[in-house]
Enzyme design. Structure first.
Site, PDB file in Angstrom:
ATOM      1  N   SER A   1       4.674  26.283 -30.335  1.00 52.25           N
ATOM      2  CA  SER A   1       5.079  25.643 -31.584  1.00 52.25           C
ATOM      3  C   SER A   1       6.539  25.948 -31.892  1.00 52.25           C
ATOM      4  O   SER A   1       7.156  25.257 -32.692  1.00 52.25           O
ATOM      5  CB  SER A   1       4.254  26.177 -32.753  1.00 52.25           C
ATOM      6  OG  SER A   1       2.899  26.154 -32.461  1.00 52.25           O
TER       7      SER A   1
ATOM      8  N   HIS B   1       3.325  19.796 -27.509  1.00 52.35           N
ATOM      9  CA  HIS B   1       2.891  20.529 -28.697  1.00 52.35           C
ATOM     10  C   HIS B   1       1.783  19.758 -29.420  1.00 52.35           C
ATOM     11  O   HIS B   1       2.048  18.737 -30.055  1.00 52.35           O
ATOM     12  CB  HIS B   1       4.105  20.757 -29.615  1.00 52.35           C
ATOM     13  CG  HIS B   1       3.776  21.527 -30.847  1.00 52.35           C
ATOM     14  ND1 HIS B   1       4.460  21.378 -32.032  1.00 52.35           N
ATOM     15  CD2 HIS B   1       2.821  22.460 -31.087  1.00 52.35           C
ATOM     16  CE1 HIS B   1       3.932  22.172 -32.940  1.00 52.35           C
ATOM     17  NE2 HIS B   1       2.933  22.839 -32.391  1.00 52.35           N
TER      18      HIS B   1
ATOM     19  N   GLU C   1       3.824  16.280 -30.039  1.00 57.67           N
ATOM     20  CA  GLU C   1       5.273  16.357 -29.842  1.00 57.67           C
ATOM     21  C   GLU C   1       5.528  16.655 -28.368  1.00 57.67           C
ATOM     22  O   GLU C   1       5.051  17.668 -27.845  1.00 57.67           O
ATOM     23  CB  GLU C   1       5.882  17.480 -30.694  1.00 57.67           C
ATOM     24  CG  GLU C   1       6.065  17.128 -32.153  1.00 57.67           C
ATOM     25  CD  GLU C   1       6.707  18.257 -32.961  1.00 57.67           C
ATOM     26  OE1 GLU C   1       7.460  17.962 -33.892  1.00 57.67           O
ATOM     27  OE2 GLU C   1       6.438  19.451 -32.679  1.00 57.67           O
TER      28      GLU C   1
ATOM     29  N   ASN D   1       7.576  21.453 -37.377  1.00 58.27           N
ATOM     30  CA  ASN D   1       7.552  22.785 -37.985  1.00 58.27           C
ATOM     31  C   ASN D   1       8.912  23.201 -38.529  1.00 58.27           C
ATOM     32  O   ASN D   1       9.002  23.975 -39.470  1.00 58.27           O
ATOM     33  CB  ASN D   1       7.041  23.822 -36.981  1.00 58.27           C
ATOM     34  CG  ASN D   1       5.528  23.757 -36.849  1.00 58.27           C
ATOM     35  OD1 ASN D   1       4.861  23.162 -37.704  1.00 58.27           O
ATOM     36  ND2 ASN D   1       4.985  24.330 -35.795  1.00 58.27           N
TER      37      ASN D   1
END
Ligand code: 3H9
Length: 696
Positions: A406, A427, A439, A477
């Site tokens: 992440s 991801h 992702e 994130n």
């Protein structure tokens, strides 16, 4: 020719041939109108409407929405069909959707291939069927099927459509031959020119109750969306005289078209499709064949990823450090599928087939032949590098080596291998078997081939891929940090958890930020902070409460308490005065005096922090396009599709207004947190579009 007309014996055949999906563009509408006019007076005894290519008409041409209307309108064509002197028949293959299905419903008869599907997906675009669908379907199929078809927007199989009297004949074989034969048979039998408009819908008291219940359900399931409620209004109007019902449909269709929700959802339709495309990829980029996938780590994440591949029929080898660990992972997957069987989503036999695709192992040697290996181990660079060193020694040349990290740098992970061109990030989002977003993270040396392959594989396993460049947290994130920061600061400055989450949820977020923290587990952030220096941790006000909660044993939902208390039976969140005691003492400790904060301020701070970071990500070239960022948020973070993602949201708000508000926050709050993204300042000044922005 986009629309051609030819006689096949006594049957006039109108063929629509407008790739990719035969959408009802102006050219298609004109072509059909002209062909119907010809067919009205020639020697034909019946008219078949059929399509070339992969599908029957898949709906109105969405790219024409918002542009000045051009005649003939679809409704004019359907009127022509209603009054046509010859018997009309729609011949359906692929997907007859929206205006396409409505065209078919205006024909006297419908024949469909067994493999075909029909549907009214307008609700997914914030619209309602606006070409008589809301009036014809209830007259043909009754109340229950109408609600199902129009409020979910999901297509149904031809056989189901036949059961609901929406299709007259389902066939195998050559559709044109079958359609012409059916038309000839109907003419020979002197079959009536059936018209859905002549049907009737009579609603009983029980039906009215069912509509009310559906309204309530839609209020919960599609919270904040206007189209589902308007669809139910139209279905109720199907009790009226047909033309009055059509008037009501028209009025509400226009209301939907003018509603910003539909603009946002149409933006998302195209955004989702654009996201799958990689800019500047050489045309001759070849794709690798991915038939065998290795997954390292049989925990929640690895297990969820294994499920995605196994469900798509791809052989998975699931590895963990010991037989016990991998067996525990398999057991968890089995339990997940048992729930799916219990809920009727999968049959025992289907689950058996899926599980047969998963081979457990604790030996890295079993990964030697894999085409793709995805590492999903603990979020720690050194551990991940060890895994990649091992893979480098074992995996066949050309295998794609992916990390599900992440946050960690793909380049640092790739640097320990002799083949950084084969390394990238994939991801997934938790729960990986449910969340649609993936992702795909490009490292400095990732080859075009592995990027293109990962994007394609994502689609194969039903994910929505978005390409991200390298930065801490990638697209999603990284943006979450300023969003979460503002939530924590609002809590310290005067709001309660319930006010913050309530404001964001009423605005449209699936879940407020603090409730999300409780769901994910507050200990995760706590442990991550333990590795950081004070400087890296940032302002104490952004994490002091979370730290205090964890230190008090309040880890979130899993411990029964976090920012809220959780009812052990229902998992319902309940406000907890103890939390406010913790907040108030933290404020005293940091010398923060609390004030009244409005819901508007909370929403603006959180959304603008998110979008401002998104704009920085765009100007740095981490995201290819603004709409990709919207896809990340709508598919991975519970952002409402009817708001179109954070970038669309600030475009819709007006960039000038957004910039003014950010500048206001910069002067009244911590200025370091509110550094305006350069492109926002530039685009607001030039009046150009953010969503259309492309970095040169
Ligand atoms: C409507 O009908 C309103 C009426 O009730 C009332 C009117 C008065 N228009 O999805 P794909 C493009 S509202 C324009 O990747 P697949 C799409 O952008 C409409 N373009 O293929 C893409 O372009 P590109 C109701 C459209 O095989 C390309 O076609 N209908 C349209 O995975 C391929 O699309 C719908 O909502 C369109 N209607 O799936 C149906 N549809 O290659 C929407 C597609 O440049 N469409 N494009 O990226 C779909 O659900 C899927 O496209 C379909 C094919 C299932 C048909």
């Amino acid at each position: 020719m986009i629309v051609s007309y030819a006689l096949k014996g006594k049957v006039g055949v109108i063929t629509v041939d407008s790739a990719p999906v035969n959408a009802l563009s102006h050219a298609v509408r004109s072509g059909i109108a002209n062909a119907l006019t010809t067919a009205a007076t020639d020697h034909s005894m019946a008219v078949v409407i059929i399509c070339a290519g992969r599908t029957f008409i898949a709906g109105a041409d969405i790219t024409e929405f918002g542009k000045p209307p051009q005649e003939p309108s679809l409704n004019q064509i359907l009127e022509q069909l209603d009054n046509h002197p010859k018997l009309t028949l729609a011949a359906i293959h692929g997907t007859a959707l929206g205006g396409g299905f409505e065209t078919a419903l205006s024909c006297n008869y419908r024949i469909a291939l067994k493999s075909a599907k029909v549907g009214l997906p307008e609700v997914k675009l914030g619209l309602l069927p606006g070409a008589g669908g809301t009036q014809r379907v209830p007259r043909l199929a009754g109340l229950g099927p109408s609600i199902n078809l129009m409020t979910t927007g999901n297509p149904i199989a031809a056989s189901q459509a036949a059961e609901w009297s929406l299709v007259d004949r389902v066939v195998d074989g050559d559709l044109l031959t079958e359609a012409v034969a059916y038309a000839e048979q109907l003419v020979a039998e002197q079959a009536p020119q059936k018209q859905a408009r002549n049907g009737q819908l009579i609603l009983s008291d029980a039906d009215r109750d069912a509509i009310s219940q559906q309204r309530e359900l839609m209020r919960k399931k599609t919270r904040g969306e206007t189209a589902p409620q308007r669809i139910l209004d139209c279905i109720e109007a199907a009790e009226l005289d047909f033309d009055k019902g059509l008037d009501r449909e028209r009025e509400l269709f226009i209301a939907c078209m003018q509603d910003p929700q539909s603009t946002a959802m149409r933006h998302m339709f195209f955004a989702e499709r654009a996201a799958a495309k990689v800019d500047n990829l050489p045309k001759d980029t070849s794709l690798l064949n991915v038939a065998r996938v290795g997954i390292i780590g049989a925990g929640t994440m690895g297990g969820g990823i294994a499920m995605c591949f196994a469900q798509a029929g791809i052989a998975v080898t699931l590895l963990d450090m010991s037989d016990d660990a991998v067996n525990a992972g398999i057991e968890k997957i089995t339990k997940n599928y048992a729930i799916s069987v219990k809920r009727g989503r999968l049959s025992e036999a289907q689950v058996g087939g899926i599980m047969a695709n998963i081979t457990p192992t604790s030996s890295y040697n079993d990964l030697a032949d894999m085409d793709l290996v995805i590492e999903a181990v603990f979020e720690n660079l050194a551990i991940k590098q060890d895994v990649f060193k091992t893979l480098d020694g074992i995996c066949k040349p050309g295998a794609i080596l992916a990390s599900n990290t992440s946050y960690q740098s793909i380049d640092e992970i790739a640097s320990v291998t002799s083949r950084p061109e084969s390394v990238l990030g994939m991801h997934f989002f938790s729960p990986a078997n449910v969340m649609k977003l993936l992702e795909v993270v490009r490292g400095a040396q990732s080859s075009d081939t592995i990027i293109a392959t990962a994007m394609a594989v994502a689609k194969t396993i039903g994910k929505v891929p978005v390409l991200s460049g390298m930065c801490y947290g990638f697209i999603g994130n990284r943006m979450l940090r300023p969003y979460a920061r503002e939530a924590s600061l609002c809590l310290m400055e005067g709001a309660t958890p319930a006010q913050i989450d309530g404001a964001m949820e009423r605005w449209g977020m699936a879940m407020g930020p603090l409730a999300v923290g409780d769901l994910a587990g507050l200990d995760i952030g706590y442990k991550a902070r333990e590795q950081l220096t004070d400087e890296q941790k940032g302002e104490p006000a952004t994490y002091i409460v979370a730290d205090r909660l964890v230190e008090a044993g309040r880890l979130g939902q899993k411990s029964g308490a976090g920012y809220y208390r959780y009812d052990p039976d229902t998992r319902q969140r309940v406000d907890d005065p103890q939390v406010m005691t913790i907040v108030e003492s933290a404020c005293q400790e940091l010398g923060i005096s609390r004030r009244v904060i409005s819901d508007d301020e909370i929403v603006d701070r959180l959304i603008l922090a998110l979008a401002n970071e998104g704009a920085k990500i765009l100007e740095e070239g981490i995201a290819q396009r603004a709409s990709d960022i919207d896809v990340v948020y709508c598919f991975g973070y519970g952002f409402p599709r009817f708001k179109g993602g954070p970038m669309h949201t600030i475009e819709a708000m007006g960039l000038e207004r957004a910039v003014a508000r950010i500048n206001e926050f910069q002067s009244t709050l911590n200025p370091g947190n509110w550094q305006l993204a350069t492109i926002l300042a530039e685009l607001a000044a030039s009046g150009d579009s953010l969503v259309g922005y492309h970095r040169d």
